[in-house]
Scaffold this motif. Structure first.
Motif, PDB file in Angstrom:
ATOM      1  N   GLY A 119      62.818  68.423  91.384  1.00 40.28           N
ATOM      2  CA  GLY A 119      63.159  67.743  90.148  1.00 40.28           C
ATOM      3  C   GLY A 119      63.235  68.622  88.921  1.00 40.28           C
ATOM      4  N   ARG A 120      63.247  69.943  89.111  1.00 37.81           N
ATOM      5  CA  ARG A 120      63.290  70.856  87.967  1.00 37.81           C
ATOM      6  C   ARG A 120      64.712  70.947  87.430  1.00 37.81           C
ATOM      7  NH1 ARG A 120      58.880  73.428  85.090  1.00 37.81           N
ATOM      8  NH2 ARG A 120      60.077  74.142  83.304  1.00 37.81           N
ATOM      9  N   ALA A 121      64.931  70.468  86.207  1.00 42.43           N
ATOM     10  CA  ALA A 121      66.275  70.404  85.631  1.00 42.43           C
ATOM     11  C   ALA A 121      66.866  71.798  85.463  1.00 42.43           C
ATOM     12  CB  ALA A 121      66.234  69.684  84.290  1.00 42.43           C
ATOM     13  N   GLY A 122      68.193  71.890  85.701  1.00 43.19           N
ATOM     14  CA  GLY A 122      68.875  73.166  85.675  1.00 43.19           C
ATOM     15  C   GLY A 122      69.652  73.432  84.408  1.00 43.19           C
ATOM     16  N   ALA A 123      70.446  74.523  84.458  1.00 40.65           N
ATOM     17  CA  ALA A 123      71.054  75.109  83.274  1.00 40.65           C
ATOM     18  C   ALA A 123      72.492  74.684  83.039  1.00 40.65           C
ATOM     19  CB  ALA A 123      70.992  76.634  83.377  1.00 40.65           C
ATOM     20  N   LEU A 124      73.041  73.800  83.859  1.00 41.47           N
ATOM     21  CA  LEU A 124      74.369  73.270  83.564  1.00 41.47           C
ATOM     22  C   LEU A 124      74.196  72.139  82.554  1.00 41.47           C
ATOM     23  CD1 LEU A 124      75.940  73.521  87.104  1.00 41.47           C
ATOM     24  CD2 LEU A 124      76.689  74.726  85.037  1.00 41.47           C
ATOM     25  N   ALA A 125      73.746  72.548  81.394  1.00 39.77           N
ATOM     26  CA  ALA A 125      73.377  71.640  80.315  1.00 39.77           C
ATOM     27  C   ALA A 125      73.347  72.451  79.025  1.00 39.77           C
ATOM     28  CB  ALA A 125      72.002  71.014  80.576  1.00 39.77           C
ATOM     29  N   GLU A 126      73.281  71.749  77.894  1.00 38.59           N
ATOM     30  CA  GLU A 126      73.261  72.467  76.621  1.00 38.59           C
ATOM     31  C   GLU A 126      71.934  73.170  76.374  1.00 38.59           C
ATOM     32  OE1 GLU A 126      76.374  70.004  73.883  1.00 38.59           O
ATOM     33  OE2 GLU A 126      74.393  69.084  74.188  1.00 38.59           O
ATOM     34  N   ARG A 127      70.838  72.612  76.916  1.00 36.04           N
ATOM     35  CA  ARG A 127      69.524  73.227  76.719  1.00 36.04           C
ATOM     36  C   ARG A 127      68.710  73.133  78.003  1.00 36.04           C
ATOM     37  NH1 ARG A 127      70.835  71.108  71.857  1.00 36.04           N
ATOM     38  NH2 ARG A 127      69.886  69.059  72.146  1.00 36.04           N
ATOM     39  N   LEU A 128      67.724  74.011  78.097  1.00 36.93           N
ATOM     40  CA  LEU A 128      66.942  74.150  79.317  1.00 36.93           C
ATOM     41  C   LEU A 128      65.500  74.477  78.963  1.00 36.93           C
ATOM     42  CD1 LEU A 128      66.864  74.702  82.496  1.00 36.93           C
ATOM     43  CD2 LEU A 128      67.354  77.081  81.895  1.00 36.93           C
ATOM     44  N   ALA A 129      64.544  73.826  79.625  1.00 33.67           N
ATOM     45  CA  ALA A 129      63.128  74.172  79.471  1.00 33.67           C
ATOM     46  C   ALA A 129      62.735  75.120  80.596  1.00 33.67           C
ATOM     47  CB  ALA A 129      62.258  72.922  79.515  1.00 33.67           C
ATOM     48  N   VAL A 130      62.036  76.210  80.235  1.00 38.30           N
ATOM     49  CA  VAL A 130      61.668  77.252  81.203  1.00 38.30           C
ATOM     50  C   VAL A 130      60.242  77.718  80.911  1.00 38.30           C
ATOM     51  CG1 VAL A 130      62.362  79.449  82.239  1.00 38.30           C
ATOM     52  CG2 VAL A 130      64.049  78.069  81.029  1.00 38.30           C
ATOM     53  N   PRO A 131      59.415  77.931  81.943  1.00 41.78           N
ATOM     54  CA  PRO A 131      58.123  78.570  81.695  1.00 41.78           C
ATOM     55  C   PRO A 131      58.316  79.961  81.097  1.00 41.78           C
ATOM     56  CG  PRO A 131      58.185  77.602  83.887  1.00 41.78           C
ATOM     57  CD  PRO A 131      59.583  77.552  83.364  1.00 41.78           C
ATOM     58  N   ALA A 132      57.556  80.275  80.069  1.00 45.19           N
ATOM     59  CA  ALA A 132      57.687  81.586  79.437  1.00 45.19           C
ATOM     60  C   ALA A 132      57.413  82.718  80.417  1.00 45.19           C
ATOM     61  CB  ALA A 132      56.735  81.679  78.237  1.00 45.19           C
ATOM     62  N   ALA A 133      56.553  82.461  81.405  1.00 46.11           N
ATOM     63  CA  ALA A 133      56.236  83.495  82.388  1.00 46.11           C
ATOM     64  C   ALA A 133      57.433  83.876  83.241  1.00 46.11           C
ATOM     65  CB  ALA A 133      55.099  83.023  83.291  1.00 46.11           C
ATOM     66  N   ALA A 134      58.457  83.023  83.282  1.00 44.80           N
ATOM     67  CA  ALA A 134      59.643  83.297  84.102  1.00 44.80           C
ATOM     68  C   ALA A 134      60.738  84.025  83.332  1.00 44.80           C
ATOM     69  CB  ALA A 134      60.201  81.983  84.652  1.00 44.80           C
ATOM     70  N   LEU A 135      60.537  84.239  82.032  1.00 46.90           N
ATOM     71  CA  LEU A 135      61.600  84.802  81.196  1.00 46.90           C
ATOM     72  C   LEU A 135      61.762  86.305  81.370  1.00 46.90           C
ATOM     73  CD1 LEU A 135      60.951  82.943  77.812  1.00 46.90           C
ATOM     74  CD2 LEU A 135      62.687  82.401  79.534  1.00 46.90           C
ATOM     75  N   HIS A 136      63.008  86.758  81.189  1.00 44.71           N
ATOM     76  CA  HIS A 136      63.337  88.182  81.102  1.00 44.71           C
ATOM     77  C   HIS A 136      64.214  88.375  79.870  1.00 44.71           C
ATOM     78  CE1 HIS A 136      62.049  89.704  85.158  1.00 44.71           C
ATOM     79  NE2 HIS A 136      62.010  88.400  85.359  1.00 44.71           N
ATOM     80  N   ARG A 137      63.837  89.327  79.045  1.00 44.98           N
ATOM     81  CA  ARG A 137      64.621  89.586  77.836  1.00 44.98           C
ATOM     82  C   ARG A 137      65.943  90.251  78.198  1.00 44.98           C
ATOM     83  NH1 ARG A 137      60.250  91.610  73.220  1.00 44.98           N
ATOM     84  NH2 ARG A 137      58.849  89.805  73.422  1.00 44.98           N
ATOM     85  N   LEU A 138      66.983  89.878  77.459  1.00 48.30           N
ATOM     86  CA  LEU A 138      68.291  90.492  77.623  1.00 48.30           C
ATOM     87  C   LEU A 138      68.610  91.343  76.400  1.00 48.30           C
ATOM     88  CD1 LEU A 138      70.533  87.584  78.982  1.00 48.30           C
ATOM     89  CD2 LEU A 138      69.571  89.501  80.267  1.00 48.30           C
ATOM     90  N   PRO A 139      68.936  92.614  76.586  1.00 47.39           N
ATOM     91  CA  PRO A 139      69.420  93.399  75.457  1.00 47.39           C
ATOM     92  C   PRO A 139      70.707  92.781  74.915  1.00 47.39           C
ATOM     93  CG  PRO A 139      68.942  94.797  77.369  1.00 47.39           C
ATOM     94  CD  PRO A 139      68.890  93.379  77.831  1.00 47.39           C
ATOM     95  N   GLU A 140      70.960  92.953  73.639  1.00 46.11           N
ATOM     96  CA  GLU A 140      72.176  92.396  73.056  1.00 46.11           C
ATOM     97  C   GLU A 140      73.428  93.001  73.689  1.00 46.11           C
ATOM     98  OE1 GLU A 140      72.491  89.866  71.059  1.00 46.11           O
ATOM     99  OE2 GLU A 140      70.342  89.552  70.764  1.00 46.11           O
ATOM    100  N   SER A 141      73.293  94.183  74.304  1.00 44.08           N
ATOM    101  CA  SER A 141      74.435  94.813  74.965  1.00 44.08           C
ATOM    102  C   SER A 141      74.835  94.101  76.256  1.00 44.08           C
ATOM    103  CB  SER A 141      74.122  96.284  75.285  1.00 44.08           C
ATOM    104  OG  SER A 141      72.990  96.383  76.142  1.00 44.08           O
ATOM    105  N   VAL A 142      73.961  93.244  76.767  1.00 39.74           N
ATOM    106  CA  VAL A 142      74.279  92.469  77.972  1.00 39.74           C
ATOM    107  C   VAL A 142      74.906  91.152  77.520  1.00 39.74           C
ATOM    108  CG1 VAL A 142      73.342  91.328  80.013  1.00 39.74           C
ATOM    109  CG2 VAL A 142      72.429  93.538  79.301  1.00 39.74           C
ATOM    110  N   ASP A 143      76.223  91.056  77.674  1.00 37.79           N
ATOM    111  CA  ASP A 143      76.925  89.884  77.155  1.00 37.79           C
ATOM    112  C   ASP A 143      76.633  88.653  78.025  1.00 37.79           C
ATOM    113  OD1 ASP A 143      78.555  90.028  79.416  1.00 37.79           O
ATOM    114  OD2 ASP A 143      80.273  90.850  78.352  1.00 37.79           O
TER     115      ASP A 143
END
Length: 335
Positions: A119-143
Motif C-alpha cells: 500500500g505504499r503510494a508511488g511517484a506517478l503523482a504530483e507529490r510523494l511521501a518518502v522516509p528521509a532515511a531512503a533519500l539520496h541527494r542529487l547534484p544539480e548537474s543531474v537533470d
C-alpha cells in the motif's frame, strides 16, 4: 493533488487524491520526473505475482523510479533537506531485523516497496511521501531524466559489480531493454569489453548508436570466451543459455525476470564451476549510479524515448506508447 491510480486489472485513471503529509521521519517531495517500468505494467495488467500473494492490491498508486525536490519535512527530520533535489530507495525495510541491520534491507521480511507493495503510494503523482532515511541527494548537474534513471541505474550497477570483471575482460549482456542497456553503459564505464545479444531490432540499433559494436542476435553471436554473462531479459530460455555461454569458473548474473518459470540444470553450474548471482533492487547501487551520472562517465538519457504527462500514462501502461527505439518512457506529473 493528481495521481495515477490503478483500480483493477487493465484499469487506470488520474484521480484527485489527498496530498501526502510528512509524518515522523518522512519528507514530502514534489515529483519532477518518474519512469514507467515493466513492474508498473505488470501491476496494471494484473500479471504481477504480488497481486496473487496479497503483497499488493488494488487500488494501487504506482511509480518507483523518480526524482524531485523536498518541500516539507516531518518530525525528527533534518531541516537541511528542504529544497534539496533528491531521489530515493524503492525498498523500505523495517530497520530493526537482522537483515536490515546487516545492510540487506531490500530482502527484509516486512519489506514495503514504494509504488509496488504493501500500500505504499508511488511517484506517478504530483507529490510523494518518502522516509528521509531512503533519500539520496542529487547534484544539480543531474537533470530530471537522469534523476529518474537512478533506480534502474542502481540495479544495473549492482549487476556489473556482481559480474566481478577486470577492465578489458569480456561481458555478454542478454537483452537490450532499459536494464540491459544500462548494464552495458555502466560496464563500459568500468573499462569492460561489452557485447549485447537481443532479438529486438530497434534495441540492437540503439545499442549500435550508443557505440556498442558488438550487438548481436542469437544467430549472429560469435563464438568468443565470455568472461561473464548478465541475463537482463525476460525469456525463460535465457538463464540456461547464460550458463552454456559463460566461461568455466566465471559468473552469470540474473537480473531479468521471465513471466513463466525458467529451467536451469544445476549440473551445468557444478560441472563448469560457475557462480550464479541474483540481483534484486538497486539499493546498494544508487549512490554509485548517481555519481556516474554526475561525473558524465555514464549518460543514460538516450534510453528515454519520450516524456509524457500524467494523463497519458494509462495509455503507456496499456502499450500505446510513442514510437521510438529507446525503451524508457518518463512522466512529468506537473503536466
Amino acid at each position: 493533488m493528481r495521481a495515477l491510480v490503478l483500480t483493477g486489472p487493465g484499469e487506470a485513471e488520474v484521480q484527485e487524491v489527498e496530498p501526502p503529509v510528512a509524518g515522523p521521519g518522512e519528507v514530502v517531495v514534489d515529483v519532477e520526473r518518474a519512469g514507467v517500468c515493466g513492474t508498473d505494467v505488470e501491476l496494471f495488467t494484473g500479471h504481477m505475482s504480488y497481486l496473487r500473494t496479497g503483497r499488493s492490491w488494488y487500488p494501487l498508486r504506482p511509480g518507483h523510479e523518480w526524482c524531485g525536490r523536498v518541500t516539507a519535512v516531518g518530525e525528527g527530520v533534518d531541516g537541511g533537506w528542504l529544497g534539496r533535489r533528491v531521489t530515493g530507495d524503492t525498498m523500505l525495510g523495517c530497520g530493526r531485523c537482522g537483515r536490515c541491520r546487516a545492510g540487506h534491507h531490500h530482502v527484509c521480511a516486512d519489506l514495503a516497496e514504494i509504488g509496488i507493495s504493501r500500500g505504499r503510494a508511488g511517484a506517478l503523482a504530483e507529490r510523494l511521501a518518502v522516509p528521509a532515511a531512503a533519500l539520496h541527494r542529487l547534484p544539480e548537474s543531474v537533470d530530471p531524466a537522469l534523476g529518474a534513471l537512478a533506480e534502474p541505474g542502481g540495479n544495473a550497477l549492482r549487476a556489473v559489480r556482481a559480474a566481478a570483471l577486470d577492465p578489458g575482460e569480456r561481458l555478454l549482456v542478454l537483452g537490450t531493454g532499459t536494464i540491459g542497456l544500462l548494464v552495458a553503459l555502466f560496464a563500459r564505464a568500468h573499462g569492460i569489453d561489452v557485447h549485447l545479444m537481443g532479438r529486438d531490432e530497434a534495441g540492437l540499433r540503439l545499442a549500435a548508436e550508443l557505440g556498442f559494436t558488438g550487438a548481436w542476435t542469437r544467430a549472429s553471436l560469435p563464438s568468443l570466451p565470455w568472461h561473464a554473462v548478465v541475463d537482463a531479459a525476460n525469456s525463460p530460455e535465457l538463464p540456461a543459455l547464460a550458463v552454456d555461454l559463460v566461461e568455466p569458473a566465471r559468473r552469470v548474473v540474473y537480473i531479468g525476470l521471465a513471466a513463466t518459470p525458467s529451467r536451469l540444470d544445476t549440473r551445468d553450474l557444478v560441472l563448469k564451476d560457475v557462480t550464479a548471482v541474483g540481483i534484486l533492487g538497486g539499493s546498494a547501487g544508487l549512490s554509485g549510479a548517481i555519481a556516474a551520472y554526475a561525473s558524465g562517465s555514464v549518460d543514460a538519457r538516450p534510453l528515454v524515448a519520450a516524456t509524457v504527462g500524467l494523463a497519458e500514462t494509462a495509455d503507456v501502461l496499456a502499450g500505446r506508447r510513442p514510437a521510438a527505439a529507446a525503451p524508457k518512457i518518463h512522466v512529468d506529473p506537473r503536466r
